[in-house]
Write a protein that holds these residues in place. Structure first.
Motif, PDB file in Angstrom:
ATOM      1  N   LEU A  23      51.307  39.680  41.161  1.00 57.73           N
ATOM      2  CA  LEU A  23      50.960  38.258  41.258  1.00 57.73           C
ATOM      3  C   LEU A  23      49.652  37.933  40.538  1.00 57.73           C
ATOM      4  O   LEU A  23      49.493  36.821  40.018  1.00 57.73           O
ATOM      5  CB  LEU A  23      50.891  37.830  42.724  1.00 57.73           C
ATOM      6  N   ALA A  24      48.740  38.885  40.477  1.00 60.51           N
ATOM      7  CA  ALA A  24      47.520  38.639  39.705  1.00 60.51           C
ATOM      8  C   ALA A  24      47.900  38.459  38.231  1.00 60.51           C
ATOM      9  O   ALA A  24      47.375  37.572  37.541  1.00 60.51           O
ATOM     10  CB  ALA A  24      46.534  39.795  39.881  1.00 60.51           C
ATOM     11  N   ASP A  25      48.833  39.275  37.759  1.00 62.02           N
ATOM     12  CA  ASP A  25      49.307  39.116  36.381  1.00 62.02           C
ATOM     13  C   ASP A  25      50.008  37.760  36.221  1.00 62.02           C
ATOM     14  O   ASP A  25      49.779  37.041  35.237  1.00 62.02           O
ATOM     15  CB  ASP A  25      50.263  40.277  36.045  1.00 62.02           C
ATOM     16  N   GLY A  26      50.847  37.399  37.188  1.00 65.13           N
ATOM     17  CA  GLY A  26      51.576  36.119  37.112  1.00 65.13           C
ATOM     18  C   GLY A  26      50.650  34.919  37.109  1.00 65.13           C
ATOM     19  O   GLY A  26      50.963  33.872  36.549  1.00 65.13           O
ATOM     20  N   ALA A  27      49.493  35.069  37.754  1.00 66.40           N
ATOM     21  CA  ALA A  27      48.555  33.942  37.833  1.00 66.40           C
ATOM     22  C   ALA A  27      47.602  33.896  36.635  1.00 66.40           C
ATOM     23  O   ALA A  27      47.184  32.813  36.220  1.00 66.40           O
ATOM     24  CB  ALA A  27      47.741  34.030  39.127  1.00 66.40           C
ATOM     25  N   PHE A  28      47.263  35.079  36.068  1.00 63.45           N
ATOM     26  CA  PHE A  28      46.170  35.113  35.076  1.00 63.45           C
ATOM     27  C   PHE A  28      46.621  35.421  33.656  1.00 63.45           C
ATOM     28  O   PHE A  28      45.824  35.313  32.721  1.00 63.45           O
ATOM     29  CB  PHE A  28      45.093  36.119  35.526  1.00 63.45           C
ATOM     30  N   TYR A  29      47.881  35.838  33.463  1.00 55.57           N
ATOM     31  CA  TYR A  29      48.373  36.097  32.105  1.00 55.57           C
ATOM     32  C   TYR A  29      48.218  34.815  31.273  1.00 55.57           C
ATOM     33  O   TYR A  29      48.369  33.709  31.796  1.00 55.57           O
ATOM     34  CB  TYR A  29      49.860  36.513  32.184  1.00 55.57           C
ATOM     35  N   ASN A  30      47.935  34.975  29.998  1.00 58.07           N
ATOM     36  CA  ASN A  30      47.686  33.808  29.130  1.00 58.07           C
ATOM     37  C   ASN A  30      46.531  32.960  29.664  1.00 58.07           C
ATOM     38  O   ASN A  30      46.512  31.741  29.504  1.00 58.07           O
ATOM     39  CB  ASN A  30      48.963  32.965  28.954  1.00 58.07           C
ATOM     40  N   THR A  31      45.596  33.648  30.345  1.00 61.17           N
ATOM     41  CA  THR A  31      44.424  32.992  30.924  1.00 61.17           C
ATOM     42  C   THR A  31      44.842  31.837  31.852  1.00 61.17           C
ATOM     43  O   THR A  31      44.184  30.805  31.939  1.00 61.17           O
ATOM     44  CB  THR A  31      43.450  32.562  29.796  1.00 61.17           C
ATOM     45  N   GLY A  32      45.984  32.065  32.523  1.00 60.76           N
ATOM     46  CA  GLY A  32      46.470  31.083  33.490  1.00 60.76           C
ATOM     47  C   GLY A  32      47.050  29.828  32.864  1.00 60.76           C
ATOM     48  O   GLY A  32      47.339  28.857  33.561  1.00 60.76           O
ATOM     49  N   GLN A  33      47.263  29.852  31.554  1.00 65.33           N
ATOM     50  CA  GLN A  33      47.698  28.626  30.870  1.00 65.33           C
ATOM     51  C   GLN A  33      49.202  28.685  30.538  1.00 65.33           C
ATOM     52  O   GLN A  33      49.606  28.497  29.397  1.00 65.33           O
ATOM     53  CB  GLN A  33      46.884  28.427  29.598  1.00 65.33           C
ATOM     54  N   SER A  34      50.007  28.999  31.542  1.00 64.14           N
ATOM     55  CA  SER A  34      51.464  28.984  31.359  1.00 64.14           C
ATOM     56  C   SER A  34      52.016  27.902  32.261  1.00 64.14           C
ATOM     57  O   SER A  34      51.493  27.686  33.361  1.00 64.14           O
ATOM     58  CB  SER A  34      52.087  30.318  31.759  1.00 64.14           C
ATOM     59  N   CYS A  35      53.087  27.247  31.795  1.00 67.03           N
ATOM     60  CA  CYS A  35      53.667  26.213  32.663  1.00 67.03           C
ATOM     61  C   CYS A  35      54.170  26.842  33.945  1.00 67.03           C
ATOM     62  O   CYS A  35      54.172  26.213  34.989  1.00 67.03           O
ATOM     63  CB  CYS A  35      54.781  25.471  31.946  1.00 67.03           C
ATOM     64  N   CYS A  36      54.607  28.129  33.878  1.00 63.99           N
ATOM     65  CA  CYS A  36      55.138  28.785  35.077  1.00 63.99           C
ATOM     66  C   CYS A  36      54.160  29.824  35.625  1.00 63.99           C
ATOM     67  O   CYS A  36      54.566  30.736  36.352  1.00 63.99           O
ATOM     68  CB  CYS A  36      56.508  29.390  34.801  1.00 63.99           C
ATOM     69  N   SER A  37      52.873  29.704  35.294  1.00 58.61           N
ATOM     70  CA  SER A  37      51.864  30.547  35.949  1.00 58.61           C
ATOM     71  C   SER A  37      51.961  30.356  37.448  1.00 58.61           C
ATOM     72  O   SER A  37      52.186  29.237  37.929  1.00 58.61           O
ATOM     73  CB  SER A  37      50.449  30.092  35.577  1.00 58.61           C
ATOM     74  N   VAL A  38      51.700  31.424  38.188  1.00 61.25           N
ATOM     75  CA  VAL A  38      51.565  31.278  39.639  1.00 61.25           C
ATOM     76  C   VAL A  38      50.291  30.463  39.884  1.00 61.25           C
ATOM     77  O   VAL A  38      49.212  30.828  39.419  1.00 61.25           O
ATOM     78  CB  VAL A  38      51.456  32.666  40.303  1.00 61.25           C
ATOM     79  N   GLU A  39      50.425  29.332  40.579  1.00 57.88           N
ATOM     80  CA  GLU A  39      49.262  28.449  40.792  1.00 57.88           C
ATOM     81  C   GLU A  39      48.841  28.379  42.261  1.00 57.88           C
ATOM     82  O   GLU A  39      47.782  27.854  42.582  1.00 57.88           O
ATOM     83  CB  GLU A  39      49.574  27.034  40.283  1.00 57.88           C
ATOM     84  N   ARG A  40      49.746  28.848  43.156  1.00 59.51           N
ATOM     85  CA  ARG A  40      49.413  28.846  44.595  1.00 59.51           C
ATOM     86  C   ARG A  40      50.053  30.083  45.199  1.00 59.51           C
ATOM     87  O   ARG A  40      51.210  30.380  44.897  1.00 59.51           O
ATOM     88  CB  ARG A  40      50.032  27.639  45.309  1.00 59.51           C
ATOM     89  N   ILE A  41      49.320  30.789  46.069  1.00 61.12           N
ATOM     90  CA  ILE A  41      49.909  31.942  46.747  1.00 61.12           C
ATOM     91  C   ILE A  41      49.788  31.735  48.260  1.00 61.12           C
ATOM     92  O   ILE A  41      48.707  31.394  48.765  1.00 61.12           O
ATOM     93  CB  ILE A  41      49.215  33.256  46.327  1.00 61.12           C
ATOM     94  N   TYR A  42      50.908  31.936  48.949  1.00 58.41           N
ATOM     95  CA  TYR A  42      50.935  31.883  50.414  1.00 58.41           C
ATOM     96  C   TYR A  42      51.235  33.294  50.895  1.00 58.41           C
ATOM     97  O   TYR A  42      52.157  33.937  50.380  1.00 58.41           O
ATOM     98  CB  TYR A  42      52.011  30.902  50.896  1.00 58.41           C
ATOM     99  N   VAL A  43      50.457  33.769  51.841  1.00 61.90           N
ATOM    100  CA  VAL A  43      50.616  35.149  52.304  1.00 61.90           C
ATOM    101  C   VAL A  43      50.800  35.138  53.812  1.00 61.90           C
ATOM    102  O   VAL A  43      50.078  34.418  54.539  1.00 61.90           O
ATOM    103  CB  VAL A  43      49.374  35.995  51.936  1.00 61.90           C
ATOM    104  N   HIS A  44      51.777  35.946  54.275  1.00 61.56           N
ATOM    105  CA  HIS A  44      51.984  36.063  55.729  1.00 61.56           C
ATOM    106  C   HIS A  44      50.681  36.537  56.365  1.00 61.56           C
ATOM    107  O   HIS A  44      50.044  37.470  55.874  1.00 61.56           O
ATOM    108  CB  HIS A  44      53.121  37.051  56.004  1.00 61.56           C
ATOM    109  N   GLU A  45      50.312  35.898  57.475  1.00 61.86           N
ATOM    110  CA  GLU A  45      48.973  36.140  58.064  1.00 61.86           C
ATOM    111  C   GLU A  45      48.745  37.606  58.420  1.00 61.86           C
ATOM    112  O   GLU A  45      47.613  38.089  58.371  1.00 61.86           O
ATOM    113  CB  GLU A  45      48.754  35.235  59.284  1.00 61.86           C
ATOM    114  N   SER A  46      49.833  38.345  58.719  1.00 59.95           N
ATOM    115  CA  SER A  46      49.644  39.738  59.164  1.00 59.95           C
ATOM    116  C   SER A  46      49.175  40.653  58.027  1.00 59.95           C
ATOM    117  O   SER A  46      48.645  41.723  58.282  1.00 59.95           O
ATOM    118  CB  SER A  46      50.935  40.282  59.781  1.00 59.95           C
ATOM    119  N   ILE A  47      49.402  40.257  56.779  1.00 59.80           N
ATOM    120  CA  ILE A  47      48.934  41.103  55.660  1.00 59.80           C
ATOM    121  C   ILE A  47      47.912  40.368  54.783  1.00 59.80           C
ATOM    122  O   ILE A  47      47.527  40.864  53.729  1.00 59.80           O
ATOM    123  CB  ILE A  47      50.111  41.583  54.778  1.00 59.80           C
TER     124      ILE A  47
END
Ligand code: NAD
Length: 459
Positions: free
Chosen positions: A253-277
């Motif tokens: 997900l770090a790659d999905g968010a930061f590849y192309n310096t975050g300038q992709s239309c389909c970059s990951v822009e929000r991450i939701y994580v289950h509270e237990s992890i």
């Protein structure tokens, strides 16, 4: 009217590479007239010959790949390895169009009885405008101009003003491959040139860019009954369930968010994580982001380059300030980097919520918000709480859980255990403010035609 200067600026250094002049309304009208005159002969050229030009274009792209990659890196700031990857991906898309176009566009006989035949032919639209974005100029351009040309259209192609040199390379290579100069016609300039193009009596407009500009295009085309296709922005969410390998998910997900310096239309822009992890995930994610090499985009080791557009620095600064004011924590980054050019430090925010701009508005840069959620239902609710709908994904080891979650998400593309991915074989589309219409897949070939219905009675 005085000529509008079009300086080409290297975003990594702020230096001017070349000074050009934008096409004005008069040049645009001349190009349109030439394309209109040339289109019927192109449409009458057998499709196998039109496809053969794309085969030669493919060979030229491979032969010139290193030069093309360097130009892209110099004018857009894309790290050089990522520029090369884009060109490799372009070749894969060309392969798809070369393999599928003739079959997809052939005449179909849909019914036959006694002396009656019913058939469909796929007619070119005519002269279309392709107004394009800079972030993946080879991808977003070729998704439009390749199938449009193969289908028999003339294309007036306006590359983004931030990817003008790449646009000129594309035109040169297509012309050298046998596409007539009046059939693929580059139009150079910024928004005013785009507006002048839209003012011509074109038969369709295929746009890739922001929602704000897309809305202007839709309004300008609205009363003309021409085909309008808009591929717009996103605020793409991913949900990380409690059953994942935390380090592997954080790295992907770090790659999905930061590849192309975050300038992709389909970059990951929000991450939701289950509270237990949540805490373990955040630790692994931040460690990954801190390992990213920021620097000269021509350096082989660089992973994060400059922002292409200087104005985006203000958007990112404002999102960080707004988030901090409302209680977010900045775990790394959070500020522009002081050096020549447009640099922003890779930034991770936690303790975020949907009152903050960083979780609502497209960031289009190296910044991400990570939010803790109590369960799957809460994750789905948060993911759908957006004006956009381009992509959305889930990370889990449970296929049934993934399917249940993905089926509830309102997005053009959904991902299980992957993200920031486009396939030439699948239609690419968005819902809500992410656009209308589609490219890619066989539907993305037919979209550059109109169906003509033939009712044929022999007697
Ligand atoms: P932009 O909207 O600023 O510009 C896009 C194009 O529109 C440029 O060529 C520009 O010159 C032109 N333009 C600007 N004003 C115009 C006007 N009034 N009339 C006609 N043309 C005009 O977008 P951008 O900065 O180039 O691209 C970034 C945006 O594109 C982001 O929102 C990103 O998410 C989106 N995008 C979407 C996809 C997708 O497939 N959905 C792909 C890539 C980028």
């Amino acid at each position: 009217m005085p000529a509008t200067p079009l300086p080409i600026v290297n975003p990594a250094t702020g230096t001017v590479i070349l000074r050009l002049v934008a096409d004005g309304p008069r040049e645009v009208a001349q190009r349109y007239a030439a394309a209109r005159a040339a289109q019927p002969a192109w449409a009458a050229t057998p499709i196998r010959k039109r496809i053969a030009t794309i085969e030669r274009f493919r060979a030229q792209v491979i032969a010139r790949a290193e030069t093309l990659a360097e130009t892209l890196t110099q004018e857009v700031g894309k790290p050089i390895r990522q520029s090369r990857n884009e060109l490799k991906g372009l070749v894969a898309r060309l392969d798809f169009f070369i393999a599928e176009s003739a079959r997809t566009l052939r005449e179909e006989k849909v019914h036959s009885e006694a002396s009656l035949d019913e058939r469909i032919t796929h007619e070119p639209l005519g002269v279309i405008a392709n107004i394009s974005a800079w972030n993946y100029p080879y991808f977003v351009g070729s998704n439009v101009f390749v199938p449009a040309l193969v289908a028999g259209n003339a294309v007036l192609y306006k590359p983004s003003e931030f990817a003008t040199l790449t646009g000129r390379h594309i035109a040169d290579l297509l012309h050298a491959s046998g596409v007539p100069e009046d059939v693929f016609v580059p139009v150079i300039g910024g928004g005013a040139t785009g507006a002048a193009l839209l003012a011509q009596p074109i038969d369709g407009v295929f746009f890739t860019g922001s929602y704000a500009t897309g809305a202007k295009i839709a309004a300008a085309a609205g009363r003309r009954m021409i085909k309008v296709q808009l591929e717009l922005g996103g605020k793409d969410p991913v949900y990380v369930c409690d059953d994942v390998d935390v380090r592997a998910a954080a790295s992907a997900l770090a790659d999905g968010a930061f590849y192309n310096t975050g300038q992709s239309c389909c970059s990951v822009e929000r991450i939701y994580v289950h509270e237990s992890i949540h805490d373990a995930f955040v630790d692994a994610f931040v460690a990954e982001v801190k390992s990213f090499r920021v620097g000269d985009p021509l350096d082989e080791a660089t992973y994060i380059g400059p922002l292409t557009r200087r104005a985006q620095l203000d958007v990112l600064r404002a999102q960080v300030a707004d988030a901090k004011r409302k209680g977010a924590k900045v775990l790394t980054g959070g500020t522009a980097i002081k050096r020549k050019g447009n640099w922003f430090a890779p930034t991770v925010l936690t303790d975020v919520d949907h009152s903050m701009s960083v979780m609502r508005d497209e960031s289009f840069g190296p910044i991400i918000g990570i939010q803790s959620v109590a369960d799957d239902a809460a994750a789905v609710e948060q993911m759908n709480d957006t004006e956009y709908g381009l992509t959305a994904g889930v990370y889990t080891t449970d296929a049934g859980r993934a399917k249940r979650i993905l089926s509830q998400l309102s997005a053009g593309s959904v991902y299980w255990n992957c993200c920031d991915r486009v396939s030439p074989r699948l239609p690419w589309s968005g819902v809500k403010h992410s656009g209308m219409g589609l490219t890619l897949g066989t539907m993305g070939i037919q979209t550059f035609t109109r169906p003509k219905a033939w009712h044929l009675r022999a007697a």
